[in-house]
Design an enzyme around this catalytic site. Sequence first.
Site, short mmCIF file in Angstrom:
data_model
loop_
_atom_site.label_atom_id
_atom_site.label_comp_id
_atom_site.label_asym_id
_atom_site.label_seq_id
_atom_site.Cartn_x
_atom_site.Cartn_y
_atom_site.Cartn_z
N LYS A 144 0.83 -1.28 -0.02
CA LYS A 144 0.04 -0.04 0.09
C LYS A 144 1.02 1.20 0.04
O LYS A 144 0.53 2.13 -0.62
CB LYS A 144 -0.97 0.08 1.22
CG LYS A 144 -0.17 -0.19 2.52
CD LYS A 144 -1.55 -0.37 3.74
CE LYS A 144 -1.07 -0.60 4.90
NZ LYS A 144 0.21 -1.18 5.28
N ARG A 198 -6.72 1.92 11.81
CA ARG A 198 -6.09 0.54 11.75
C ARG A 198 -6.78 -0.10 12.81
O ARG A 198 -6.82 -1.38 12.98
CB ARG A 198 -4.71 0.66 12.12
CG ARG A 198 -3.87 -0.14 11.20
CD ARG A 198 -2.31 0.41 11.65
NE ARG A 198 -1.31 -0.47 11.15
CZ ARG A 198 -0.49 0.05 10.33
NH1 ARG A 198 -0.48 1.15 9.64
NH2 ARG A 198 0.49 -0.77 9.78
N ARG A 245 12.37 -5.53 1.55
CA ARG A 245 12.10 -3.94 1.61
C ARG A 245 13.28 -3.37 2.01
O ARG A 245 13.90 -3.56 3.20
CB ARG A 245 10.94 -3.88 2.44
CG ARG A 245 10.55 -2.45 2.78
CD ARG A 245 9.07 -2.45 3.03
NE ARG A 245 8.77 -2.75 4.39
CZ ARG A 245 7.43 -2.52 4.96
NH1 ARG A 245 6.47 -2.23 3.88
NH2 ARG A 245 6.95 -2.75 5.99
N ARG A 288 14.15 -1.34 8.00
CA ARG A 288 13.58 -1.26 9.07
C ARG A 288 13.62 -2.13 10.19
O ARG A 288 13.74 -3.29 10.18
CB ARG A 288 11.88 -0.90 8.89
CG ARG A 288 11.51 0.29 8.60
CD ARG A 288 10.33 0.64 7.88
NE ARG A 288 9.34 -0.19 8.66
CZ ARG A 288 7.77 -0.15 8.26
NH1 ARG A 288 7.48 0.34 7.30
NH2 ARG A 288 7.20 -0.73 9.18
N ARG A 313 2.96 -8.42 13.58
CA ARG A 313 2.45 -7.26 13.05
C ARG A 313 0.94 -7.86 12.15
O ARG A 313 0.04 -7.14 12.26
CB ARG A 313 3.39 -6.21 12.04
CG ARG A 313 4.03 -5.40 12.81
CD ARG A 313 5.24 -4.87 12.27
NE ARG A 313 5.03 -4.27 10.86
CZ ARG A 313 5.95 -4.12 9.86
NH1 ARG A 313 7.20 -4.72 10.08
NH2 ARG A 313 5.85 -3.46 8.79
P1 ADP Z 1 3.35 -1.74 7.76
O1 ADP Z 1 1.95 -0.99 7.10
O2 ADP Z 1 4.41 -2.11 6.78
O3 ADP Z 1 3.16 -2.31 9.22
P2 ADP Z 1 3.69 1.33 8.90
O4 ADP Z 1 4.78 1.95 8.58
O5 ADP Z 1 2.15 1.53 8.26
O6 ADP Z 1 4.01 -0.39 8.40
O7 ADP Z 1 3.49 0.97 10.38
C1 ADP Z 1 4.60 0.57 10.95
C2 ADP Z 1 4.21 0.68 12.65
O8 ADP Z 1 3.59 1.73 13.08
C3 ADP Z 1 2.93 -0.45 12.82
O9 ADP Z 1 3.47 -1.82 12.90
C4 ADP Z 1 2.46 0.09 14.18
O10 ADP Z 1 3.18 -0.17 15.15
C5 ADP Z 1 2.58 1.77 13.89
N1 ADP Z 1 1.31 2.18 13.38
C6 ADP Z 1 1.23 2.83 12.20
N2 ADP Z 1 0.02 3.27 11.99
C7 ADP Z 1 -0.76 2.93 13.00
C8 ADP Z 1 -2.05 2.95 13.49
N3 ADP Z 1 -3.04 3.70 12.53
N4 ADP Z 1 -2.64 2.69 14.55
C9 ADP Z 1 -1.72 2.10 15.31
N5 ADP Z 1 -0.48 1.78 15.11
C10 ADP Z 1 0.12 2.56 14.04
#
Ligand code: ADP
Length: 219
Positions: free
Chosen positions: A15, A91, A130, A163, A174
């Site tokens: 995404k 989320r 990645r 990362r 995750r």
């Molecule tokens: P990915 O979609 O690959 O998991 P992101 O960069 O979107 O990576 O998110 C990395 C981390 O940031 C998540 O695993 C979580 O810990 C936190 N995070 C990001 N967006 C949210 C959200 N909307 N609610 C709660 N935690 C979030």
Amino acid sequence: MKKLYVFLGPPGSGKGTQAQLLRDSLDCVVVSTGDLLREEIKRATVLGKKIQAVVESGGLVPDEFLIAIVEPLLSGLNQKSGAVIFDGFPRTVGQAEQFDQLLTSLGRSIEHVLYFDASLDLVLERINGRRICSDCSRTYHVAYVPPKQADVCDDCGHALIVRDDDQADVVRKRYQAYCEQTAILRSYYADRCVVIDTSRTLDSITQMVQETFGCGHRS
Ligand code: ADP
């Protein structure tokens, strides 16, 4: 903002890559809550210190912190001329309900939710390759979206890194958090959800995403 889109899907479903491609080709703003949270951690802010452990272990940051980050951005985003994409937010159902309330108070609503569907095996394979820019957060994949020069960001020239939360055991956690707390948003947004099958090639995924945005085929 012209229209508002939400990109939803498990970690590594692509995404963020599609959001970047749209940002490169359209007049649009991408808000990645993952990037915003990583920035807080990097700058060691009060919030960053509170959330570091949960992000690095693969859990979800509590809803109130996400709302505290997103709410102040919304009126500025509402003034923008182009589309706005939220990548990775909301989320949880709690975030989605509060987001709806904030948008309603601005007279706005979500146009489409793009749901990037991906199995755990696919996610593990994708995340293995990645890389992310240590400075501007642009995302690459060593095989599917390689930088022009190995390990260097095309946009800003800084080093690409893996990362901290991209190790396989954290990715599994995750993915589990996603299944337990986020996947339900597919039915929450059933009336405006477009499902993207991410087992297809990158080009055909891009084509499908761009058609949803009304900007047609990519050669
Ligand atoms: P990915 O979609 O690959 O998991 P992101 O960069 O979107 O990576 O998110 C990395 C981390 O940031 C998540 O695993 C979580 O810990 C936190 N995070 C990001 N967006 C949210 C959200 N909307 N609610 C709660 N935690 C979030």
